[in-house]
Design an enzyme around this catalytic site. Structure first.
Site, PDB file in Angstrom:
ATOM      1  CB  VAL A 177     -63.513  46.130  11.543  1.00  0.00           C
ATOM      2  CG1 VAL A 177     -62.017  46.062  11.730  1.00  0.00           C
ATOM      3  CG2 VAL A 177     -64.247  45.814  12.843  1.00  0.00           C
ATOM      4  N   PRO A 178     -62.717  49.032   9.519  1.00  0.00           N
ATOM      5  CG  PRO A 178     -61.725  51.104   9.905  1.00  0.00           C
ATOM      6  CD  PRO A 178     -62.453  49.981  10.595  1.00  0.00           C
ATOM      7  CB  CYS A 179     -60.432  45.566   6.278  1.00  0.00           C
ATOM      8  SG  CYS A 179     -62.006  45.187   5.496  1.00  0.00           S
ATOM      9  CG  HIS A 180     -62.471  50.767   3.593  1.00  0.00           C
ATOM     10  ND1 HIS A 180     -63.265  50.408   4.682  1.00  0.00           N
ATOM     11  CD2 HIS A 180     -62.458  52.126   3.561  1.00  0.00           C
ATOM     12  CE1 HIS A 180     -63.704  51.518   5.263  1.00  0.00           C
ATOM     13  NE2 HIS A 180     -63.237  52.562   4.607  1.00  0.00           N
ATOM     14  CG  ASN A 212     -57.004  44.226   6.261  1.00  0.00           C
ATOM     15  OD1 ASN A 212     -57.697  44.801   7.079  1.00  0.00           O
ATOM     16  ND2 ASN A 212     -56.792  44.698   5.050  1.00  0.00           N
TER      17      ASN A 212
END
Length: 181
Positions: free
Chosen positions: A131-134, A122
């Site tokens: 790519v929604p690592c949050h 991540n």
């Protein structure tokens, strides 16, 4: 890496930079400027600023910040190990406005003991926001492990929840009212 094009533009959370390859495929994104972008992908080659080439990416990112886009439709270049790509694919499956823990992602991948490895993958996601690592949080609900800090992570999650709440309110308001007989 070969020659890349990039652009840096302003968002509600500050400068945001994107890098594309010669075919216009998205290589990386980052909060910050060209220097931050270079560090993110360890680029040591030529990077030429080209706002026109980056316009489709910029448009979708600005739509996201305006609450008008939930899913990005951009060509992205392959990057990373097989495991990293599996993690990033799982991240992309987290719905807008929702979160998952590192251990939940590990379980989805069939590796329930690999929460730390998921965290490392991540952290190395080269395409933040896209790519929604949050959307990945600690098992206790804490906002841990975001490369750009807890403040930006919270702002992104709040932005998504606000957009969902606004959409829900609009949908309720657009339903025909019921009349009683």
């Amino acid at each position: 890496m070969k020659s890349l094009t990039y652009d840096t533009f302003n968002t509600p959370l500050g400068n945001f930079s994107v890098a594309l390859d010669a075919a216009g495929t998205l290589i990386a994104t980052t909060f910050g400027d060209q220097t931050a972008l270079r560090r993110r992908i360890a680029a040591d080659g030529v990077m030429r600023r080209d706002a026109q080439a980056a316009a489709p990416v910029r448009a979708q990112i600005l739509e996201y910040f305006a609450g008008e886009r939930r899913i990005f439709a951009l060509p992205v270049a392959p990057f990373g190990t097989l495991f990293q790509n599996r993690v990033w694919s799982a991240l992309a499956d987290i719905p807008f406005g929702e979160t998952r823990s590192y251990s939940e992602i590990a379980a989805v991948l069939g590796r329930p003991g690999a929460a730390r490895a998921v965290g490392r993958a991540n952290a190395t996601n080269p395409r933040c926001l896209i790519v929604p690592c949050h959307r990945v949080i600690g098992a206790d609900g804490s906002l841990t492990g975001f490369a750009f800090g807890e403040k930006i992570k919270r702002q992104l999650l709040d932005l998504e929840r606000t957009a969902l709440n606004a959409a829900t309110a609009r949908n309720r308001g657009s339903r025909p009212s019921e009349t009683r007989r």
